[in-house]
Motif scaffolding. Structure first.
Motif, PDB file in Angstrom:
ATOM      1  N   TYR A  74       0.835  -1.196   0.000  1.00  0.00           N
ATOM      2  CA  TYR A  74       0.000   0.000   0.000  1.00  0.00           C
ATOM      3  C   TYR A  74       0.869   1.244   0.000  1.00  0.00           C
ATOM      4  O   TYR A  74       1.813   1.352   0.777  1.00  0.00           O
ATOM      5  N   THR A  76       0.316   5.281   0.387  1.00  0.00           N
ATOM      6  CA  THR A  76      -0.683   6.257   0.801  1.00  0.00           C
ATOM      7  C   THR A  76      -0.090   7.655   0.782  1.00  0.00           C
ATOM      8  O   THR A  76       1.025   7.865   1.269  1.00  0.00           O
ATOM      9  N   ARG A  78      -0.918  11.455   2.185  1.00  0.00           N
ATOM     10  CA  ARG A  78      -1.726  12.197   3.167  1.00  0.00           C
ATOM     11  C   ARG A  78      -1.464  13.679   2.957  1.00  0.00           C
ATOM     12  O   ARG A  78      -0.304  14.112   2.915  1.00  0.00           O
ATOM     13  N   GLN A  95       4.180   4.054   3.334  1.00  0.00           N
ATOM     14  CA  GLN A  95       4.358   2.870   2.498  1.00  0.00           C
ATOM     15  C   GLN A  95       4.433   1.621   3.368  1.00  0.00           C
ATOM     16  O   GLN A  95       5.163   1.589   4.356  1.00  0.00           O
ATOM     17  N   TYR A 100       1.110  -4.897   5.877  1.00  0.00           N
ATOM     18  CA  TYR A 100       1.084  -3.617   6.593  1.00  0.00           C
ATOM     19  C   TYR A 100       2.348  -3.331   7.392  1.00  0.00           C
ATOM     20  O   TYR A 100       2.336  -2.471   8.272  1.00  0.00           O
ATOM     21  N   TYR A 138      -6.597  11.268   2.649  1.00  0.00           N
ATOM     22  CA  TYR A 138      -5.653  10.231   2.258  1.00  0.00           C
ATOM     23  C   TYR A 138      -6.075   9.678   0.904  1.00  0.00           C
ATOM     24  O   TYR A 138      -7.260   9.589   0.610  1.00  0.00           O
ATOM     25  N   LEU A 139      -5.090   9.282   0.123  1.00  0.00           N
ATOM     26  CA  LEU A 139      -5.376   8.538  -1.097  1.00  0.00           C
ATOM     27  C   LEU A 139      -4.433   7.347  -1.076  1.00  0.00           C
ATOM     28  O   LEU A 139      -3.208   7.521  -1.064  1.00  0.00           O
ATOM     29  N   THR A 140      -4.998   6.141  -1.018  1.00  0.00           N
ATOM     30  CA  THR A 140      -4.198   4.924  -0.902  1.00  0.00           C
ATOM     31  C   THR A 140      -4.300   4.106  -2.171  1.00  0.00           C
ATOM     32  O   THR A 140      -5.401   3.858  -2.677  1.00  0.00           O
ATOM     33  N   LYS A 142      -3.516   0.421  -3.585  1.00  0.00           N
ATOM     34  CA  LYS A 142      -3.161  -0.969  -3.305  1.00  0.00           C
ATOM     35  C   LYS A 142      -2.447  -1.482  -4.548  1.00  0.00           C
ATOM     36  O   LYS A 142      -3.000  -1.422  -5.655  1.00  0.00           O
TER      37      LYS A 142
END
Length: 153
Positions: A74, A76, A78, A95, A100, A138-140, A142
């Motif tokens: 992922y 992301t 912010r 990152q 995770y 936020y824009l994540t 995947k």
């Protein structure tokens, strides 16, 4: 397609004590200087396009350079959207791998996805109790085997 015609300027990458950033410029609209800054979910300010649409657009944006990327996990971004609906330049980069755990993608992929983020101009103007506010969002992305498989706006 407008996305393919956009210029890809390199972002300034800065590892700081508080995290990793692509820019530390905090330009603000003077009208937004004294307004509250809230989390996006407190003001229903999700980006107004579907995740599936953003996946298609991000994939097309990455393919325009005929480059192959790798990695899974992922990525992301912010940042703050000001009270007039404009994304502010200061952008934190988060990152993780697919489990995770903190990780890093190749800088070229991060740079390309940040360039894609900069093409997104439909951020919502948010209000709270009848007053315009700025908001953190936020824009994540995947990523699986170097391909964007989901975008969480």
């Amino acid at each position: 397609m407008l996305l393919a015609a956009s210029l890809n300027a390199q972002a300034q990458y800065l590892p700081l004590h508080g995290g990793e950033y692509l820019d530390t410029t905090t330009t603000r609209n003077p009208a937004c200087a004294k307004v509250m800054t809230l989390p996006y979910f407190a003001v229903d300010a999700k980006y107004p396009r579907s995740s599936a649409t953003l996946v298609r657009e991000a994939t097309a944006f990455l393919q325009r350079g005929n480059r192959k990327f790798s990695g899974s996990g992922y990525l992301t971004f912010r940042f703050v959207v000001d009270c007039a609906g404009f994304r502010q330049p200061m952008t934190q980069v988060l990152q993780t791998d697919a489990n995770y755990a903190a990780s890093h993608f190749r800088p070229e992929l991060v740079s390309e996805l940040y360039a894609f983020l900069k093409t997104m101009k439909d951020w919502r103007v948010a209000t709270y109790s009848g007053h315009a506010v700025s908001y953190f969002t936020y824009l994540t992305f995947k990523i699986t085997d170097g391909k964007v498989v989901a975008v969480i706006p």
